[in-house]
Design an enzyme around this catalytic site. Sequence first.
Site, short mmCIF file in Angstrom:
data_model
loop_
_atom_site.label_atom_id
_atom_site.label_comp_id
_atom_site.label_asym_id
_atom_site.label_seq_id
_atom_site.Cartn_x
_atom_site.Cartn_y
_atom_site.Cartn_z
N GLU A 63 0.83 -1.21 0.00
CA GLU A 63 0.00 0.00 0.00
C GLU A 63 0.86 1.25 0.00
O GLU A 63 1.88 1.32 0.69
CB GLU A 63 -0.89 -0.03 1.25
CG GLU A 63 -2.18 0.71 1.09
CD GLU A 63 -3.13 0.03 0.12
OE1 GLU A 63 -3.10 0.39 -1.08
OE2 GLU A 63 -3.88 -0.86 0.55
N ASP A 88 2.87 2.19 -4.95
CA ASP A 88 2.84 2.02 -6.42
C ASP A 88 3.46 3.20 -7.15
O ASP A 88 3.81 3.08 -8.31
CB ASP A 88 1.42 1.72 -6.93
CG ASP A 88 0.41 2.83 -6.74
OD1 ASP A 88 0.62 3.69 -5.85
OD2 ASP A 88 -0.59 2.85 -7.47
N GLY A 126 -15.92 6.05 -3.31
CA GLY A 126 -15.26 6.66 -2.15
C GLY A 126 -14.97 5.69 -1.04
O GLY A 126 -14.83 6.07 0.12
N ALA A 127 -14.85 4.38 -1.36
CA ALA A 127 -14.62 3.39 -0.31
C ALA A 127 -13.28 2.69 -0.45
O ALA A 127 -12.97 1.76 0.28
CB ALA A 127 -15.75 2.36 -0.31
N GLY A 128 -12.46 3.12 -1.43
CA GLY A 128 -11.13 2.52 -1.58
C GLY A 128 -11.14 1.22 -2.36
O GLY A 128 -10.22 0.41 -2.22
N SER A 181 -11.63 1.29 -5.85
CA SER A 181 -11.33 1.66 -7.24
C SER A 181 -12.53 1.83 -8.15
O SER A 181 -12.49 1.44 -9.32
CB SER A 181 -10.36 0.65 -7.87
OG SER A 181 -9.11 0.80 -7.31
N ASP A 230 -4.31 0.72 -9.42
CA ASP A 230 -5.75 0.50 -9.56
C ASP A 230 -6.14 0.22 -11.01
O ASP A 230 -6.93 -0.69 -11.30
CB ASP A 230 -6.53 1.74 -9.07
CG ASP A 230 -6.19 2.09 -7.64
OD1 ASP A 230 -5.55 1.26 -6.97
OD2 ASP A 230 -6.54 3.20 -7.21
N TYR A 262 -3.90 12.87 -0.46
CA TYR A 262 -3.16 11.89 -1.26
C TYR A 262 -1.91 12.55 -1.87
O TYR A 262 -0.81 12.03 -1.77
CB TYR A 262 -4.06 11.33 -2.38
CG TYR A 262 -3.37 10.25 -3.18
CD1 TYR A 262 -3.42 8.92 -2.76
CD2 TYR A 262 -2.65 10.55 -4.32
CE1 TYR A 262 -2.78 7.93 -3.48
CE2 TYR A 262 -2.00 9.56 -5.05
CZ TYR A 262 -2.07 8.25 -4.62
OH TYR A 262 -1.41 7.27 -5.32
#
Length: 342
Positions: free
Chosen positions: A21, A24, A106-108, A110, A155, A204
């Site tokens: 995590e 990338d 919006g929940a991670g 992708s 992603d 981010y």
Amino acid sequence: MKSGSAIRSATVPGRVNLIGEWIDFNGGLVLPMAINRFVTVSVLEQGLAEDTIGSDSFGVEHKAALDAPPAGHWADYVRGALAFARAQGWIEGGQRVQTTSTLPAGAGVSSSAATIVATLKACGAEAAGLTATDVALAARRVENEFIGVPCGIMDQMAVSLCSPGHVLALETSTLSNELVALPADWQFLVINSGYPRSLADGAYKARRDECLAAATSLGINPLCKAQLDDLNALSEIEKRRARHAVTEDARSRQALSALKTKQRNEFGELMIASHASLAADMEVSHPAINAMVSCAVAAGADGARITGAGFGGCFVVLTSQSKSEAVWQVLHSQFPGISRLN
Ligand code: GLA
């Protein structure tokens, strides 16, 4: 109009990242897996004066001029991909597009990458000769240049190359990759914490900039190639971000071999260590999700961690198939606001 009357349509899965995590864009190894939740994008009409984007989830249609900038709206992901497809000559004029989705936004998991990749495919990217990797690279350009989020490539590669039940082991420095089937008795529960997050809110970019600054200070590119001993000269913040990148890359490599040798317990321990590093060194976790992760492990899971960009959204829990329901029941009784995606 129903998607059955589409000129062209494409369906793309979401993804959950199992480990690797926030590395990338630091040249690390990442292990995302496609999930059984999908976005379908259907092109219904072409050659129009403007783009019209409808969504089964959001109801209202969104209309925009062909050269309009992003509007901070969910339809931007479709519009950015349409603009890209027009510039490539795959489509002409405005399009009427309908999207349907079983992926929460919006929940991670992708939903944005899946929406862009599905739109590019529905606009004929593959017919134009693009490989799955080319489509992923095009989708990242849309996200970086049109949406304005400086994301990495994980992603887009995951949703473009991976199908549910398979893990994509992706070297982000070279894009070399392999698909590894999930062992039959492993279960990764993907759970929405109910705390939403937003990638475009600047956090981010701030973390990414800190990592790039650490790499520049060290004169090492990408950052994952640094050694822990190199980090002492860095400022406190850069040291923590770099320590996460270096240790997470090592964990991800160890996790890949644990996956291949079916060492579930070892994979789980690496997830727990990944979560601790994301919370303390990368500072992208959320107090509520820290509590959920601890609860999952106390309930007998092999491992658990926040997944995706963090600050809220989903977490992922590893258990055996036989234990997964019991672990879920404990979690759900403690945290009634959570929901399962699989
Ligand atoms: C988001 C980005 C990815 C990656 C993850 C964190 O999902 O789109 O490129 O950086 O966050 O691992």
